[in-house]
Design a protein around this motif. Sequence first.
Motif, PDB file in Angstrom:
ATOM      1  N   LEU A 192       0.832  -1.203   0.000  1.00 13.57           N
ATOM      2  CA  LEU A 192       0.000   0.000   0.000  1.00 13.57           C
ATOM      3  C   LEU A 192       0.870   1.257   0.000  1.00 13.57           C
ATOM      4  O   LEU A 192       0.580   2.232  -0.698  1.00 13.57           O
ATOM      5  CB  LEU A 192      -0.923   0.009   1.225  1.00 13.57           C
ATOM      6  N   VAL A 195       2.200   1.764  -3.534  1.00 14.19           N
ATOM      7  CA  VAL A 195       1.225   2.342  -4.473  1.00 14.19           C
ATOM      8  C   VAL A 195       1.006   3.818  -4.180  1.00 14.19           C
ATOM      9  O   VAL A 195       0.934   4.639  -5.096  1.00 14.19           O
ATOM     10  CB  VAL A 195      -0.133   1.596  -4.413  1.00 14.19           C
ATOM     11  N   LEU A 243      -3.200  -0.946 -10.282  1.00 16.63           N
ATOM     12  CA  LEU A 243      -4.273  -1.945 -10.195  1.00 16.63           C
ATOM     13  C   LEU A 243      -3.710  -3.314  -9.846  1.00 16.63           C
ATOM     14  O   LEU A 243      -4.292  -4.069  -9.068  1.00 16.63           O
ATOM     15  CB  LEU A 243      -5.047  -2.010 -11.516  1.00 16.63           C
ATOM     16  N   ALA A 246      -2.969  -3.304  -6.214  1.00 12.56           N
ATOM     17  CA  ALA A 246      -4.213  -3.337  -5.445  1.00 12.56           C
ATOM     18  C   ALA A 246      -4.779  -4.745  -5.444  1.00 12.56           C
ATOM     19  O   ALA A 246      -5.211  -5.257  -4.400  1.00 12.56           O
ATOM     20  CB  ALA A 246      -5.217  -2.353  -6.030  1.00 12.56           C
ATOM     21  N   LEU A 250      -5.693  -6.901  -2.234  1.00  9.53           N
ATOM     22  CA  LEU A 250      -7.097  -7.187  -1.946  1.00  9.53           C
ATOM     23  C   LEU A 250      -7.421  -8.669  -2.097  1.00  9.53           C
ATOM     24  O   LEU A 250      -8.180  -9.238  -1.320  1.00  9.53           O
ATOM     25  CB  LEU A 250      -8.010  -6.361  -2.876  1.00  9.53           C
TER      26      LEU A 250
ATOM     27  N   MET B 139     -13.664  -0.341  -7.284  1.00 11.37           N
ATOM     28  CA  MET B 139     -12.237  -0.556  -7.009  1.00 11.37           C
ATOM     29  C   MET B 139     -11.370  -0.090  -8.177  1.00 11.37           C
ATOM     30  O   MET B 139     -10.285   0.440  -8.000  1.00 11.37           O
ATOM     31  CB  MET B 139     -11.974  -2.034  -6.717  1.00 11.37           C
ATOM     32  N   LEU B 140     -11.887  -0.327  -9.392  1.00 16.63           N
ATOM     33  CA  LEU B 140     -11.137   0.081 -10.583  1.00 16.63           C
ATOM     34  C   LEU B 140     -10.909   1.593 -10.571  1.00 16.63           C
ATOM     35  O   LEU B 140      -9.818   2.086 -10.864  1.00 16.63           O
ATOM     36  CB  LEU B 140     -11.933  -0.314 -11.832  1.00 16.63           C
ATOM     37  N   TRP B 143      -8.546   2.714  -7.411  1.00 16.16           N
ATOM     38  CA  TRP B 143      -7.109   2.465  -7.471  1.00 16.16           C
ATOM     39  C   TRP B 143      -6.455   3.066  -8.699  1.00 16.16           C
ATOM     40  O   TRP B 143      -5.263   2.877  -8.920  1.00 16.16           O
ATOM     41  CB  TRP B 143      -6.837   0.966  -7.369  1.00 16.16           C
ATOM     42  N   THR B 144      -7.241   3.772  -9.538  1.00 14.72           N
ATOM     43  CA  THR B 144      -6.619   4.520 -10.624  1.00 14.72           C
ATOM     44  C   THR B 144      -6.113   5.838 -10.044  1.00 14.72           C
ATOM     45  O   THR B 144      -6.818   6.491  -9.287  1.00 14.72           O
ATOM     46  CB  THR B 144      -7.633   4.808 -11.743  1.00 14.72           C
ATOM     47  N   MET B 319      -8.949   2.470   3.365  1.00 14.52           N
ATOM     48  CA  MET B 319      -8.426   1.173   2.962  1.00 14.52           C
ATOM     49  C   MET B 319      -7.024   1.266   2.379  1.00 14.52           C
ATOM     50  O   MET B 319      -6.676   0.563   1.448  1.00 14.52           O
ATOM     51  CB  MET B 319      -9.333   0.521   1.920  1.00 14.52           C
ATOM     52  N   GLY B 320      -6.232   2.154   2.928  1.00 15.26           N
ATOM     53  CA  GLY B 320      -4.866   2.223   2.452  1.00 15.26           C
ATOM     54  C   GLY B 320      -4.684   3.029   1.183  1.00 15.26           C
ATOM     55  O   GLY B 320      -3.669   2.936   0.523  1.00 15.26           O
ATOM     56  N   ARG B 321      -5.683   3.834   0.853  1.00 13.84           N
ATOM     57  CA  ARG B 321      -5.566   4.647  -0.344  1.00 13.84           C
ATOM     58  C   ARG B 321      -5.579   6.092   0.091  1.00 13.84           C
ATOM     59  O   ARG B 321      -6.528   6.532   0.743  1.00 13.84           O
ATOM     60  CB  ARG B 321      -6.760   4.378  -1.263  1.00 13.84           C
TER      61      ARG B 321
END
Lengths: 263, 323
Positions: A192, A195, A243, A246, A250, B139-140, B143-144, B319-321
């Motif tokens: 994480l 990213v 992606l 991720a 996940l 999710m797509l 995470w972009t 969530m870690g983003r």
Amino acid sequence: MRAGLGVRLFACLIALLFVTPTLIVAATSVTSGSMVTFPPKGFSLRWFQEVLTDPEWLTALGNSAQVGLLAAVLAMAAGTSLAFAAARSRFLPPALVTGLAVLPMTVPLVVAGIGFYLVYIRVGLSGNVLSLGIAHAVLGLPFVFVNVLAALTGVDRRVEEAARVSGATEAVTLLRITLPLVAPAALVGGVLAFVSSWDEVVVALFLNTPQFRTLPVVMWSQVRSGVEPSISAVATLITLVSLLMAALVLVGPAVVKKVRRRT
Amino acid sequence: MSALSQIPSRASSPGPQAGPEAGSAVRAGHGAGPGEGPARARRFPRPDFWSGAGLPGLVFVVAAFVVPMAVVVVKSLTDPSPANYTAIFTSSVYQRSVVDTLQMALVVTVLCLLIGYPYAYAMARSGTAMRTFLMVALMLAFWTSLLVRTYAWQIVLNDTGLVNTALRDWLGLTSAPIHMIRTPFAVYVGMVHILLPYAVLALFAQLRSIDPDVERAAQVMGARPWRVFARVTLPLSLPGAVAGGVLVFVLALGFYITPQLLGGARQVYVGQAIMQQIEQFLKPGVGAAMAVLLFVAVLAVLGLAARFVGLGRILGVGMGRRR
């Protein structure tokens, strides 16, 4: 109560809106024309070829990968260390440790950027992998901390006690028993952190120099002057890596668990 | 989903306050009987092994993060003087920027909740296939990269972009392009698209946690579906709305990339104003003061909301983003 038809149709429409922009970027990157048009003219990978042979993009790609890896490793070390202190120390107040470890999560990137910029330049850390790696490690360490902390609460203390009773010192127990038990959680946090470093722009803008730029920084400087198929190609590459990572985080743990249960 | 909520207040085992120096290796560290640990150590905890294990992390976060943040505060007060703050509060340019930013963040938050609620509801109350589809789409996007998604909206909303091409060439509805890029409208579109997943994830987690029997009970008692929703589901899902809304709001306050690319010159949001002070006007003191105020505002909103729904729930949504 099941969602009504109208609600489900609305959700599907939004779902399409969620993915369209990413798909449009991908589509414009495989055009054979020299402009971003939609629908794209023909199909070719020439823009990927151009990007992957251009020294400027390649250097930036290398910088991004190195910064991301350094950030992930540093974040894993620091985050795990802080999680140990928060969960186990009887000396340090857990609220203080947790607060310090989670604080970087709440700071707006612009604010963090100024701080790093003011300090790192003064200590001679600017325009290199080390400075941006450290900065991104700070931003990524909360993810490691949170994951390891959750894993630590699930660790069976009797396993550690067994090691101690068998004569292992606290340090050996930590290295040989506790660390391996929380390593998967730390790794998830590390991915994480990678990213979040990989596509981070704002802090990278503060710490960049003409000689040292990451992929998003080069993309940013080009995007400001307009849209180009080569930028679309870079954007697609950045997205694919994000992606992939991720998906690793996940879906990975669930797959590992399934395989382990079978064997 | 929110591992943060598992943060323990303290290690559970009630062992003695035995440092490495106090007692044998075997005894230290696990729950021994009463009277074994020295009483004075219990009253005045001393550095133990696990504090030592935490030391590298503490040193790192203090040196690499706390010190820079402190330097920002010092800079805001000394370069050239605390007048940096009075400048922010008295200049109409800065005031305008603050008002614009608050308004933008508020509109984005409301839009995210209004659009996110039905989405989360459909995810929580549908079959597996539907839920999987909605989750994968979410999710797509989630995470972009933010920069890539902003760039995508640039392609779509440009004067020669997808929407204008469709309107003019395919549908023949317009002759001149509709100006969408470099307007607040484009900023709203981009920011809602980027922040919507946070709202959806928070609402989804909350909706999933509602016991279906509660709704069923209301139905059995004769409530019509909309009444069940208005009187049972909606109130029970409010904590999720607060968590998601607060997260979207504080994230929106500090945005730089998206407004810079999609917005016009007329609206300068706080994130952009800070960058301007440093890059263009070469006034890092004023920039630092604005940064301090922004961070304080974010922490104040988070602190206030934490009293109602818990900080772990708000921050766990990411969530870690991070954005």
